[in-house]
Design a protein around this motif. Structure first.
Motif, PDB file in Angstrom:
ATOM      1  N   THR A 310      61.819  47.242   6.694  1.00 25.15           N
ATOM      2  CA  THR A 310      63.003  46.940   7.493  1.00 25.15           C
ATOM      3  C   THR A 310      62.646  46.005   8.643  1.00 25.15           C
ATOM      4  O   THR A 310      63.309  44.984   8.864  1.00 25.15           O
ATOM      5  CB  THR A 310      63.636  48.235   8.025  1.00 25.15           C
ATOM      6  OG1 THR A 310      63.976  49.086   6.926  1.00 25.15           O
ATOM      7  CG2 THR A 310      64.885  47.940   8.826  1.00 25.15           C
ATOM      8  N   ALA A 311      61.585  46.338   9.376  1.00 28.43           N
ATOM      9  CA  ALA A 311      61.162  45.474  10.487  1.00 28.43           C
ATOM     10  C   ALA A 311      60.727  44.107   9.969  1.00 28.43           C
ATOM     11  O   ALA A 311      61.043  43.070  10.573  1.00 28.43           O
ATOM     12  CB  ALA A 311      60.019  46.138  11.252  1.00 28.43           C
ATOM     13  N   GLY A 312      60.033  44.085   8.834  1.00 33.59           N
ATOM     14  CA  GLY A 312      59.574  42.824   8.266  1.00 33.59           C
ATOM     15  C   GLY A 312      60.707  41.943   7.788  1.00 33.59           C
ATOM     16  O   GLY A 312      60.570  40.717   7.726  1.00 33.59           O
ATOM     17  N   GLY A 313      61.857  42.564   7.478  1.00 33.64           N
ATOM     18  CA  GLY A 313      63.027  41.807   7.070  1.00 33.64           C
ATOM     19  C   GLY A 313      63.892  41.362   8.232  1.00 33.64           C
ATOM     20  O   GLY A 313      64.868  40.636   8.045  1.00 33.64           O
ATOM     21  N   GLY A 314      63.556  41.831   9.447  1.00 32.78           N
ATOM     22  CA  GLY A 314      64.292  41.418  10.640  1.00 32.78           C
ATOM     23  C   GLY A 314      65.253  42.451  11.184  1.00 32.78           C
ATOM     24  O   GLY A 314      66.026  42.153  12.104  1.00 32.78           O
ATOM     25  N   GLY A 315      65.225  43.687  10.653  1.00 33.00           N
ATOM     26  CA  GLY A 315      66.208  44.685  11.062  1.00 33.00           C
ATOM     27  C   GLY A 315      65.640  45.864  11.817  1.00 33.00           C
ATOM     28  O   GLY A 315      64.433  45.956  12.074  1.00 33.00           O
ATOM     29  N   ASN A 316      66.542  46.789  12.169  1.00 29.80           N
ATOM     30  CA  ASN A 316      66.203  48.088  12.738  1.00 29.80           C
ATOM     31  C   ASN A 316      66.296  49.139  11.649  1.00 29.80           C
ATOM     32  O   ASN A 316      67.024  48.976  10.675  1.00 29.80           O
ATOM     33  CB  ASN A 316      67.194  48.475  13.846  1.00 29.80           C
ATOM     34  CG  ASN A 316      67.019  47.681  15.119  1.00 29.80           C
ATOM     35  OD1 ASN A 316      66.455  46.600  15.124  1.00 29.80           O
ATOM     36  ND2 ASN A 316      67.534  48.216  16.213  1.00 29.80           N
ATOM     37  N   LEU A 317      65.608  50.267  11.837  1.00 30.38           N
ATOM     38  CA  LEU A 317      65.765  51.420  10.954  1.00 30.38           C
ATOM     39  C   LEU A 317      66.335  52.582  11.746  1.00 30.38           C
ATOM     40  O   LEU A 317      65.767  53.002  12.760  1.00 30.38           O
ATOM     41  CB  LEU A 317      64.437  51.847  10.335  1.00 30.38           C
ATOM     42  CG  LEU A 317      64.517  53.120   9.476  1.00 30.38           C
ATOM     43  CD1 LEU A 317      65.422  52.924   8.260  1.00 30.38           C
ATOM     44  CD2 LEU A 317      63.130  53.578   9.027  1.00 30.38           C
ATOM     45  N   LEU A 318      67.475  53.103  11.276  1.00 30.87           N
ATOM     46  CA  LEU A 318      68.091  54.301  11.842  1.00 30.87           C
ATOM     47  C   LEU A 318      67.883  55.402  10.814  1.00 30.87           C
ATOM     48  O   LEU A 318      68.549  55.437   9.773  1.00 30.87           O
ATOM     49  CB  LEU A 318      69.579  54.046  12.099  1.00 30.87           C
ATOM     50  CG  LEU A 318      70.360  55.106  12.860  1.00 30.87           C
ATOM     51  CD1 LEU A 318      69.754  55.371  14.239  1.00 30.87           C
ATOM     52  CD2 LEU A 318      71.823  54.707  12.994  1.00 30.87           C
ATOM     53  N   TYR A 319      66.921  56.303  11.084  1.00 34.17           N
ATOM     54  CA  TYR A 319      66.460  57.287  10.100  1.00 34.17           C
ATOM     55  C   TYR A 319      67.138  58.625  10.376  1.00 34.17           C
ATOM     56  O   TYR A 319      67.030  59.176  11.474  1.00 34.17           O
ATOM     57  CB  TYR A 319      64.946  57.419  10.192  1.00 34.17           C
ATOM     58  CG  TYR A 319      64.255  57.691   8.874  1.00 34.17           C
ATOM     59  CD1 TYR A 319      64.759  57.209   7.671  1.00 34.17           C
ATOM     60  CD2 TYR A 319      63.058  58.407   8.833  1.00 34.17           C
ATOM     61  CE1 TYR A 319      64.107  57.445   6.468  1.00 34.17           C
ATOM     62  CE2 TYR A 319      62.394  58.641   7.641  1.00 34.17           C
ATOM     63  CZ  TYR A 319      62.921  58.164   6.458  1.00 34.17           C
ATOM     64  OH  TYR A 319      62.277  58.401   5.264  1.00 34.17           O
ATOM     65  N   ASN A 320      67.828  59.138   9.363  1.00 33.74           N
ATOM     66  CA  ASN A 320      68.702  60.297   9.557  1.00 33.74           C
ATOM     67  C   ASN A 320      68.012  61.639   9.323  1.00 33.74           C
ATOM     68  O   ASN A 320      67.318  61.841   8.329  1.00 33.74           O
ATOM     69  CB  ASN A 320      69.901  60.207   8.612  1.00 33.74           C
ATOM     70  CG  ASN A 320      70.871  61.364   8.825  1.00 33.74           C
ATOM     71  OD1 ASN A 320      71.656  61.351   9.765  1.00 33.74           O
ATOM     72  ND2 ASN A 320      70.803  62.372   7.965  1.00 33.74           N
ATOM     73  N   VAL A 321      68.254  62.548  10.255  1.00 36.03           N
ATOM     74  CA  VAL A 321      67.805  63.942  10.168  1.00 36.03           C
ATOM     75  C   VAL A 321      69.034  64.838  10.207  1.00 36.03           C
ATOM     76  O   VAL A 321      69.976  64.567  10.961  1.00 36.03           O
ATOM     77  CB  VAL A 321      66.855  64.282  11.343  1.00 36.03           C
ATOM     78  CG1 VAL A 321      66.499  65.757  11.346  1.00 36.03           C
ATOM     79  CG2 VAL A 321      65.590  63.431  11.261  1.00 36.03           C
ATOM     80  N   GLY A 322      69.020  65.894   9.398  1.00 32.85           N
ATOM     81  CA  GLY A 322      70.124  66.850   9.403  1.00 32.85           C
ATOM     82  C   GLY A 322      69.644  68.226   9.852  1.00 32.85           C
ATOM     83  O   GLY A 322      68.946  68.911   9.096  1.00 32.85           O
ATOM     84  N   PRO A 323      69.972  68.646  11.074  1.00 34.88           N
ATOM     85  CA  PRO A 323      69.536  69.966  11.551  1.00 34.88           C
ATOM     86  C   PRO A 323      70.216  71.111  10.799  1.00 34.88           C
ATOM     87  O   PRO A 323      71.273  70.949  10.197  1.00 34.88           O
ATOM     88  CB  PRO A 323      69.959  69.969  13.025  1.00 34.88           C
ATOM     89  CG  PRO A 323      70.197  68.542  13.369  1.00 34.88           C
ATOM     90  CD  PRO A 323      70.675  67.897  12.117  1.00 34.88           C
ATOM     91  N   MET A 324      69.602  72.270  10.878  1.00 35.53           N
ATOM     92  CA  MET A 324      70.123  73.483  10.237  1.00 35.53           C
ATOM     93  C   MET A 324      71.276  74.070  11.061  1.00 35.53           C
ATOM     94  O   MET A 324      71.499  73.674  12.206  1.00 35.53           O
ATOM     95  CB  MET A 324      68.989  74.491  10.075  1.00 35.53           C
ATOM     96  CG  MET A 324      67.892  74.013   9.133  1.00 35.53           C
ATOM     97  SD  MET A 324      66.627  75.271   8.791  1.00 35.53           S
ATOM     98  CE  MET A 324      65.796  75.360  10.379  1.00 35.53           C
ATOM     99  N   PRO A 325      72.007  75.045  10.505  1.00 32.58           N
ATOM    100  CA  PRO A 325      73.167  75.598  11.218  1.00 32.58           C
ATOM    101  C   PRO A 325      72.836  76.232  12.563  1.00 32.58           C
ATOM    102  O   PRO A 325      73.672  76.235  13.466  1.00 32.58           O
ATOM    103  CB  PRO A 325      73.699  76.661  10.239  1.00 32.58           C
ATOM    104  CG  PRO A 325      73.214  76.249   8.899  1.00 32.58           C
ATOM    105  CD  PRO A 325      71.890  75.582   9.130  1.00 32.58           C
TER     106      PRO A 325
END
Length: 448
Positions: A310-325
């Motif tokens: 992603t960085a090498g292509g010129g972008g940002n990475l928004l990496y998703n996490v899903g917390p438990m209940p």
């Protein structure tokens, strides 16, 4: 076909497909002179790596947020889950410290998804966190924690709202007729809530979604963009505020200047190589956006390669996490983030504040650049040497491994650089090439 082959094939297809001359920045055709704040946009692009977080009462069922309403979880059940939602182990400080330790510079929370439930205290609805047994403003706690840890705070807000009676699109077999829905009232509801969000939480980024819905129009998107800029002129806004977003398909840049939005948001794929327009890949650490028991998680090597490409292509990475209940991150996800952070501690110089290129990404490596340094990110464990053209505008002075500082013998002949690599280096690793001049304006080099 394994992940790496799919990733490479998709990336090369996207590189070929991108026209790349239009700009995805500003207020759209109705506001051609309205543009994002240059300093704020530069900071956003410099951050490179952020945490996305999808969370809400639906985690009590372990199904996808929004999309499972009526499709998997009956609407009457889904819409009442908030009455049981009591995440007593939620710790905003722990969440944001986890993001910071992972090397993430910004954080985006789903304050309102398509299901309409609000994780913030809103005076315009009772369908919010204050009506749950928990009764504490989740978004406020996260905004405070972000300020404490020096992480830029952002808010996701869906334009779609399948719960609100005045929203004129139904989903999941919702039997309510749309004849009584009054979209102007819903648009005002959105503006009222977004003003609350800006005043109460001061987000640096507003991340919209849902613009593909039939009842939402191009005119609404441009109007909302202008309204938000009147409230906070330096807020950064993604392309999904308007109709220009192309979903998970190849981003169509033709006539994009007519649409409002500051940057593109390819989803669950690495964006096309584009160092002239801002973009951000959003991707899940597992397979589902919201928490799911035993969800398949991406390994460390895949996660790092996603960030690097992603960085090498010129972008940002928004990496998703899903917390438990109950409000905790799954330990396996937290452990993976720690490992990513360890890599970033050694190699973050080659990610933060960089520009993609000048070499177009290949299956073996990608490149980033900053100042007089070109960083080569090696992604093929079988690569024993690297032979690449030297950019015509500069000379290569020396080369070293970024993680341990060991020098690499530089051989340049007829404008070609050859480096003998240490195959004992653990992937992914980075080479730092010191050049004779600033690399920011180097022409893109396509590898044969």
């Amino acid at each position: 076909m394994n992940f790496y082959k799919i990733l490479t094939a998709s990336l090369l297809f996207l590189i070929i497909s991108i026209p790349g001359s239009a700009q995805l920045r500003g207020g759209g055709e109705a506001y051609p002179d309205l543009h994002p704040d240059k300093e704020a946009m530069a900071r956003f692009q410099s951050n490179k790596f952020g945490m996305f977080l999808h969370w809400g009462p639906v985690t009590l069922r372990g199904t996808e947020i929004g999309w499972s309403r009526g499709k998997i979880v009956p609407i009457s059940d889904y819409d009442n889950l908030y009455k049981e939602f009591n995440p007593v182990l939620f710790d905003a400080d722990k969440w944001i410290k986890t993001a910071k330790d992972a090397g993430m510079k910004y954080f985006i929370i789903t304050a309102k998804h398509h299901d309409g439930f609000c994780l913030f205290d809103s005076k315009f609805t009772d369908y919010d966190i204050m009506s749950t047994p928990y009764k504490k403003d989740i978004v406020k706690a996260l905004a405070v924690a972000c300020k404490k840890y020096g992480v830029d705070f952002g808010i996701y807000y869906s334009l779609a709202d399948w719960h609100h009676p005045d929203y004129a699109t139904r989903y999941g077999g919702d039997p309510r007729p749309v004849s009584g829905s009054v979209m102007p009232k819903y648009v005002q509801y959105m503006k009222d809530q977004l003003k609350e969000i800006i005043v109460n939480y001061d987000p640096k980024v507003l991340w919209f979604d849902g613009s593909w819905e039939e009842c939402l129009t191009h005119e609404m998107g441009m109007d909302l963009y202008a309204y938000l800029h009147s409230l906070k002129s330096n807020v950064i806004i993604n392309d999904r505020i308007d109709k220009g977003f192309q979903g998970t398909e190849v981003q169509n840049h033709a006539n994009q200047e007519k649409y409002a939005g500051d940057y593109a948001t390819p989803e669950q794929r690495i964006g096309a190589y584009n160092v002239n327009e801002p973009w951000e890949t959003c991707m899940t650490i597992c397979e589902q956006w919201a928490w799911k028991p035993n969800d398949k998680m991406k390994p460390l090597e895949t996660s790092l390669e996603t960030l690097i490409r992603t960085a090498g292509g010129g972008g940002n990475l928004l990496y998703n996490v899903g917390p438990m209940p109950d409000g905790r991150f799954e330990q396996r996800q937290a452990d993976l983030l720690v490992q990513m952070g360890d890599w970033m501690k050694q190699n973050g110089e080659a990610i933060y504040g960089t520009k993609g290129g000048p070499y177009e990404p290949t299956p073996d490596f990608v490149s980033t650049r900053k100042g007089k340094i070109i960083f080569i990110h090696i992604l093929n464990k079988n690569l024993s040497d690297l032979t690449i053209p030297v950019p015509s505008e500069v000379k290569i002075i020396k080369a070293k491994y970024l993680n341990d500082g060991k020098n690499i013998t530089v051989k340049v002949e007829n404008g070609t650089l050859k480096l003998i690599l240490n195959k004992d280096q653990k992937l992914p690793y980075v080479l730092a090439l010191e050049t004779s001049a600033d690399t920011g304006n180097l022409a893109t080099i396509t590898q044969k």
